[in-house]
Design a protein around this motif. Sequence first.
Motif: not given
Length: 369
Positions: A125-154
């Motif tokens: 159960r704990s491993l399944a819960e961790y996988a579920k939370n990780k998937a939710q975090k990865e999904k939330s990351v795809t909706t966020r995009h902050h500036i990176r040095l590699e992309e700043f001027l471009s």
Amino acid sequence: DTVTVPVSAKTGKGVEDVLEMILLVAEVADVKCIPEGNARGIIIDSRMDKAVGPLATLVVKDGILRPGDYVVAGSASGRVKALINEYGKRIKEAHPSDPVQIIGFDEVPDVHSVVYAVENLDTSRSLAEYAKNKAQKEKSVTTRHHIRLEEFLSTTGNSDEKKDLNVILKADSFGTVEALKQALAKLENNDVRIEVVHSGIGSVNSSDVMLASASDAVIMGFKVKPDAQARKLAEVEGVQIKVYEIIFNLIDDLKKALEGLLEPEEVDEVIGHGHIKQLFRISKVGTIAGVQVDDGHVLKKGRMRVYRKNEEIADVAIEVLKHYKDDASRVDAPMECGIKALGFDDFQEEDQLEFHSKKSVKRTIDFTE
């Protein structure tokens, strides 16, 4: 190269040839299984059955699977209530290469997910819960995009207005912070302004990451490191943390970013976590850590950070990685392994481990507004 064999399911032509080729390819590729121990398999089909509930079809890859075993597959977990073979009959155990249906998952697992047999229901159960939370975090990351040095001027290069690069500075002393501020001020020009949103001394913490997320800033640390919570939060928020030991490299990266010349970076990617269950001290060899891989995987060519009471005490290369008695190049969760670190023996039981490796990331430009 891929072996091809003409075959007909209708007439049976070529079936024997296919079986021979499978054995030949397995022998050439040195495909082997672990015949005993906890089972591991791959789900090839899954569905919701009206009569029995979640039903998963899998092929056993390692170990022996039995009714009563506790299993986890991604965010799905449960206890095996029944095993059904390809003839629709209930069986008492399934061995490597056996196709079998499992009844007992609490939800329908994803196709292609890996099934692991674990010690008890709490672990599954704990491993399944961790996988579920990780998937939710990865999904939330795809909706966020902050500036990176590699992309700043471009990302802003076609605009005539002055651009702002927001930076959070952390260093080992106030004197170093002031020196960095003065150096950054000299980099400003008519097109670009560097705004130091916040500066301070000490390690990069969660507050710094949240401020960087709110102000769309890059965190730059000199002779300091982010703590464990800050690393995890930065992954969730999509915030870039750059750490330097040489001040010239920090200034040089900023110059390249402002000129749009920064090359693709070699990033440090977290690939898994684990904890030490037991220590084995062997004369003429050193200390071998008996490790439970909690999530992700560990690579022999990778490195690991050792945390004790949420504080990083070491970041070391992995010298030896073993699964049971065999040398391994990779061990996946939730399997156990033995690890010997290069030049480090000061392990303690229950130390937390974070496995990571270097990965070259190509330059990407986000054209979305």
